[in-house]
Design an enzyme around this catalytic site. Structure first.
Site, PDB file in Angstrom:
ATOM      1  CB  CYS A   1      -0.939   0.000   1.219  1.00  0.00           C
ATOM      2  SG  CYS A   1      -0.085   0.003   2.812  1.00  0.00           S
TER       3      CYS A   1
ATOM      4  CD  GLU B   1      -3.008  -2.287  -1.286  1.00  0.00           C
ATOM      5  OE1 GLU B   1      -2.706  -3.211  -0.507  1.00  0.00           O
ATOM      6  OE2 GLU B   1      -3.447  -1.190  -0.897  1.00  0.00           O
TER       7      GLU B   1
END
Length: 377
Positions: free
Chosen positions: A333, A368
């Site tokens: 992330c 992400e």
């Protein structure tokens, strides 16, 4: 001033293209990578959870968020939040109106957290700067009844929190259903524990990893930082056996429930940190948590390791552990820490697959990433 109440959805494709092209240039400046697959988000109502501060204007309950975009930290009041799920937006005015007219619920009320699911469940946490007593519980039950009457097609629950208090009126979790390659997986998600915020993009992430591990059924998988079993459960059909580790006790308990709910029989999830697992694998320490779960590490033949670490990325010892495996699947992330970790991992492995998943639309660099690395011959 930032506007939290409107979204210019017409700009979605442009902002995603700008974000991914900028990040791709940074990755290509450092690494040899294939052209990435790019997975889009819904342009509106994509977040399954949201947190709002509460401002009490007399008896009136008002939601606000803090604008940090220009360091002013202004209060921005809002009655809707299109970033969040439709269910959160439907609940917001009903909850605010009810609490505004019931003083027992509004006194020293300072924050509200919503957790919702694609399957139509909602968990609402009300936070207070005072001790919650029986009169609060009684009024909160009335609020819960009111919400269940207003939303008969949804499963709704409420939690009250104050200093050293957590009051459940029913349960502290929701049950999400995610669809991966036309198969549904059921997950318990507990209040205050980590879950992917963008459920539809989470489905795309699971599908991508599942599709890219479909030829490994005669081997085993190791997963570190497995959370509530999000990836492991969806990947169970692709591997002979899976061993997964997670340090959070709450997440491990949810994972055990999720294993049972999904009838998975080849997956074991153990409460160990990545550092502890490394010590166990190197036979530096013995752990009762492995023995008590009948886990003999020598019985696993793991060619593949999957990691989905926190934003801080991986430490050196964990990176060294990953280098032992033929295939590394890294879900990140944080592009910054991913780039830093890849500098070391690409000493022994080449990047064979690359993907961007737009978990966080309308942000400049927050995305992400999925990377699959294969050991160089």
């Amino acid at each position: 001033m930032k506007d939290f109440e409107t979204l210019d959805t017409s700009s979605y494709d442009t902002q995603l293209a700008n974000k991914t092209s900028k990040l791709l240039a940074e990755f290509k400046n450092l690494f040899t990578i294939p052209e990435p697959e790019i997975f889009t988000s819904e342009p509106i109502n994509y977040r399954m959870r949201a947190k709002f501060c509460i401002y009490l204007e007399g008896e009136l309950v008002r939601y606000y968020m803090v604008d940090t975009s220009d360091n002013s930290k202004r209060k921005v009041f809002l009655t809707k939040f299109p970033t969040a799920s439709k269910l959160i937006n439907d609940l917001m005015p009903v909850v605010a109106d009810y609490i505004s007219s019931h003083r027992e619920l509004s006194v020293k009320f300072f924050e509200i957290d919503f957790l919702t699911t694609l399957s139509g469940e909602a968990l609402i946490t009300l936070l207070y700067h005072r001790k919650l007593d029986e009169s609060w519980i009684e009024e909160a039950k009335n609020l819960l009844g009111h919400l269940r009457e207003k939303f008969p097609d949804n499963i709704i629950n409420i939690i009250g929190r104050a200093f050293k208090q957590k009051i459940l009126l029913d349960t502290d979790c929701v049950y999400e259903t995610l669809t991966v390659n036309n198969k549904q997986f059921r997950y318990q998600q507990v209040e205050n524990s980590f879950t992917q915020p963008n459920a539809h993009v989470s489905e795309k992430m699971l599908t991508w990893v599942q599709n890219n591990t479909s030829d490994l059924s005669d081997t085993d998988l190791l997963e570190l930082y497995c959370g509530n079993g999000n990836f492991s459960i969806a990947l169970a059909g692709n591997f002979r056996k899976i061993l997964a580790t997670e340090i959070s006790k709450t997440s491990v308990e949810s994972a055990q429930i999720n294993i049972a709910m999904n009838n998975v029989t080849n997956l074991k999830i153990i409460r160990l940190s990545a550092e502890e697992f490394t010590e166990a694998l190197n036979k530096k320490r013995e752990f009762n948590r492995l023995k008590n779960n009948n886990v003999n590490l020598d019985e696993y033949s793991c060619r593949t390791v999957l990691v989905d670490p926190p934003r801080a990325g991986l430490d050196k010892d964990t990176i060294d552990l990953l280098k032992r495996y033929e295939i590394i699947i890294y879900i990140s992330c944080n592009p910054v820490t991913l780039m830093d970790n890849l500098k070391s991992l690409t000493e022994t492995h080449r990047i064979s697959k690359f993907a961007f998943f737009d978990q966080f639309p309308y942000t400049e660099e927050h995305i992400e990433s999925g990377v699959i690395l294969t050991r160089m011959q």
